[in-house]
Write a protein that holds these residues in place. Sequence first.
Motif, PDB file in Angstrom:
ATOM      1  N   UNK A 198      24.603  39.127  42.190  1.00 36.80           N
ATOM      2  CA  UNK A 198      25.018  40.503  42.419  1.00 36.80           C
ATOM      3  C   UNK A 198      26.527  40.631  42.251  1.00 36.80           C
ATOM      4  N   UNK A 199      26.996  41.848  42.240  1.00 39.30           N
ATOM      5  CA  UNK A 199      28.435  42.096  42.048  1.00 39.30           C
ATOM      6  C   UNK A 199      29.262  41.518  43.201  1.00 39.30           C
ATOM      7  N   UNK A 200      28.768  41.617  44.427  1.00 46.55           N
ATOM      8  CA  UNK A 200      29.506  41.088  45.590  1.00 46.55           C
ATOM      9  C   UNK A 200      29.601  39.567  45.532  1.00 46.55           C
ATOM     10  N   UNK A 201      28.483  38.916  45.107  1.00 43.88           N
ATOM     11  CA  UNK A 201      28.525  37.457  45.010  1.00 43.88           C
ATOM     12  C   UNK A 201      29.485  37.006  43.927  1.00 43.88           C
ATOM     13  N   UNK A 202      29.486  37.699  42.796  1.00 41.91           N
ATOM     14  CA  UNK A 202      30.404  37.335  41.706  1.00 41.91           C
ATOM     15  C   UNK A 202      31.854  37.525  42.123  1.00 41.91           C
ATOM     16  N   UNK A 203      32.134  38.589  42.896  1.00 45.18           N
ATOM     17  CA  UNK A 203      33.504  38.838  43.350  1.00 45.18           C
ATOM     18  C   UNK A 203      33.957  37.772  44.330  1.00 45.18           C
TER      19      UNK A 203
END
Length: 227
Positions: free
Chosen positions: A182-187
């Motif tokens: 997800x976007x949060x994990x990638x960030x």
Amino acid sequence: MDIKKLQTLVIDALEDVKGQDIAVFETSHLTSLFDRIAIVSGTSNRQTKALAASVRDKVKEAGGDIIGMEGEDTGEWVLVDLGDMIVHIMQAPIRAYYRLEEIWGDTPIKLGAAKRAPKKAGDDEPKKVSGHLAASKAKVEASPVIEKKTPAKKATTTAAKKAPAKKAASKAVGKTVKIAPTKTEAAAVKALKALPEKRVRTPRAAKPAADAAPAKTVIKRIKKVEE
């Protein structure tokens, strides 16, 4: 007898015996001998005779006059003279050969109009009332309105949602499926990589304790070898 009533009786009598290709023509403008002429086809001698008998009986029952009948012996062409109306009952080849329609058929009468009964004196049409006058409008009784409840759509929506999930599950059996982060994990991963690396300190050698005895040094003497 009224001519409209007479032609109605004739058409009914011919339809009762299933006469084919019934045609009625007005002839008052062509001759003064009769006002109507009817032509009908029969499939056999027996049917043409039955059609003529049906016309004769119906007109007699209604109080009409039968002037004469001709051609009953052969049955190929039977003529029934009703005074104001002449009925020609013919087999199909005879009718096609003589073509009576070309002689008398310039003013055909529709069967629906011919069978329509004449209006009586008291059967006048009701007067039309204008719709824009409020006083002339008839009162309409209020009737209870029954509302129909529409069935709940939850069952259909849940079934529709579950259907694609089952297909995806069936396809995923026996295969490794890669799930994108997800976007949060990638960030979070990106932020961890950006942090500076921590320096790891090497452990220092332990100091000797004060109470510990000093280490003994052993000196070995080497004997000189006499020459």
